[in-house]
Design a protein around this motif. Structure first.
Motif, short mmCIF file in Angstrom:
data_model
loop_
_atom_site.label_atom_id
_atom_site.label_comp_id
_atom_site.label_asym_id
_atom_site.label_seq_id
_atom_site.Cartn_x
_atom_site.Cartn_y
_atom_site.Cartn_z
N UNK A 221 -5.71 5.12 2.79
CA UNK A 221 -4.45 5.36 2.10
C UNK A 221 -4.50 6.72 1.41
N UNK A 222 -3.34 7.18 1.00
CA UNK A 222 -3.27 8.41 0.21
C UNK A 222 -4.20 8.30 -1.00
N UNK A 228 -3.00 4.80 -6.42
CA UNK A 228 -4.17 4.01 -6.82
C UNK A 228 -4.13 3.54 -8.28
N UNK A 229 -3.43 4.25 -9.15
CA UNK A 229 -3.47 3.93 -10.57
C UNK A 229 -2.08 3.74 -11.18
N UNK A 248 -7.65 -1.76 -11.06
CA UNK A 248 -6.94 -0.75 -10.25
C UNK A 248 -7.47 -0.69 -8.83
N UNK A 249 -8.77 -0.77 -8.65
CA UNK A 249 -9.35 -0.62 -7.31
C UNK A 249 -9.34 -1.93 -6.51
N UNK A 250 -8.95 -3.03 -7.16
CA UNK A 250 -8.95 -4.32 -6.47
C UNK A 250 -7.57 -4.74 -5.99
N UNK A 251 -6.54 -4.24 -6.64
CA UNK A 251 -5.18 -4.68 -6.38
C UNK A 251 -4.49 -3.71 -5.43
N UNK A 252 -3.84 -4.21 -4.38
CA UNK A 252 -3.16 -3.29 -3.45
C UNK A 252 -1.93 -2.67 -4.09
N UNK A 253 -1.54 -1.50 -3.63
CA UNK A 253 -0.33 -0.87 -4.16
C UNK A 253 0.92 -1.62 -3.71
#
Length: 379
Positions: A221-222, A228-229, A248-253
């Protein structure tokens, strides 16, 4: 009241004007969401869009190339901020972090430009296999991403703005992803992405990158901050910025937006008159969820138990991607502190919960449309 913040420009129109027409007229100053100043020095005659990354043919495209070297495609669809109705989440559930959007951070327009698919096929996405050969595009749709970038001006939390979608979505003809050059038959305005922006029907507006200058085919992903945040539905235990770091790093956008509806008239704390039969008129809009449209039904209630069907207005340009403007006649006893609720369902069965889950960024709120504290009087 409309949300206002400058700079960057973040605003929404008065709700009463939003559903005055099926296509959102630029004269109502439809919503703007920005994380950076609006670049005022872009020239359509010199602007370039570069296509690179995992492609056989890198491209350097002018606006003229985009307009004349590819078939032009029209798609009528809604565009919605992921924070639309954030004020409702903030006031009905608890405080959230973000611009205090009401229910007007949405627009419904006809966009025109080349399909992203056609541009990518000219660039010829490719990926080396384990034996050193090249795999064809049909094998890549589930593995690659198409990233979009605007490098014109730095943003609040990054030096550039970007987003991405899956290669699968980018290449599917029925996803109707385009590089928009026009909005409702006229060139894009500066506020809405001139000279070119991405339009991805059904997807959060944060991914519809404005002032586009770069398209990259890549494995991930971008990498942009706002992928991401931000624009993620964090779990309820992420109650502040410190605890959000865990997730933040576990949940998809956020990509697809949920089915939703809002009441545009009357508004909270209005005084309304019943007609001779004891009815009031209720207006609003309804939005399909992701690719699940079109909207099939809207219901309105005064107590969340007895529901009446709203009248759904039709339009020659409506599609699975567009909103529905609706009207209902609801019987209400005169008195104070009356409430109204709306809910919708689309072709795929996507519907609204009574309340959606609270999240720190206040995104994707799609609980029942709600108006509170009405004073209902006899005419």
């Amino acid at each position: 009241m409309p949300a206002l913040s400058t700079p960057p420009l973040n605003r929404e129109p008065e709700l009463a004007s939003l559903t005055s027409s099926f296509l959102t007229d630029i004269s109502i100053r439809p919503y703007d969401r920005n994380h950076c100043p609006i670049p005022d020095n872009l020239d359509a005659s010199t602007h370039r869009v570069y296509v690179d990354g995992l492609v056989a043919n890198s491209l350097n495209l002018s606006i003229s190339d985009l307009r004349n070297s590819f078939p032009q495609h029209d798609v009528t669809c809604l565009l919605q901020c992921a924070g639309n109705r954030r004020h409702t989440m903030r006031t009905l559930l608890k405080e959230v972090d973000g611009v205090d959007w009401g229910s007007a951070a949405v627009m419904n327009c006809t966009w025109r430009g080349p399909r992203l698919r056609d541009v990518l096929l000219k660039a010829a996405p490719t990926l080396a296999d384990e034996d050193g050969g090249e795999r064809k595009v049909d094998d890549l749709q589930q593995e690659l991403h198409v990233a979009f970038a605007c490098n014109a001006v730095p943003c609040q939390d990054d030096s550039w703005y970007g987003a991405s979608i899956s290669m699968d979505r980018a290449l599917r003809e029925n996803a109707e992803v385009i590089l928009a050059l026009e909005m409702n038959g006229a060139p894009l305005t500066q506020e809405h992405g001139f000279p070119v922006r991405v339009i991805v029907p059904g997807v959060a507006g944060a991914r519809a990158v404005k002032w586009l200058d770069h398209i990259t085919v890549q494995r991930e992903m971008s990498s942009n901050h706002y992928m991401h945040f931000d624009y993620k539905v964090l779990p309820p235990e992420a109650v502040d910025a410190e605890r959000a770091r865990t997730f933040w790093h576990k949940i998809p956008p956020v990509i697809d937006m949920p089915a939703n509806s809002a009441i545009t008239s009357p508004r909270n704390e209005d005084t309304v008159e019943v007609d001779a039969e004891g009815f009031i008129t209720v207006d609003g809009y309804a939005l399909p969820g992701g690719e699940g449209g079109p909207v099939k039904r809207v219901e309105v209630s005064i107590d969340k138990e007895r529901w009446v069907d709203a009248e759904l207005f039709t339009h020659p340009l409506e599609s699975k991607w567009t909103w529905k403007i609706w009207k209902a006649k609801v019987q209400v006893e005169p008195g104070e502190r009356r409430c109204l609720y709306s809910r919708t369902i689309d072709e795929a069965g996507n519907s609204q919960p009574q309340r959606s889950q609270w999240n720190l960024r206040g995104v994707c709120y799609n609980g029942y449309g709600e108006v509170r504290n009405l004073k209902v009087v006899k005419g």
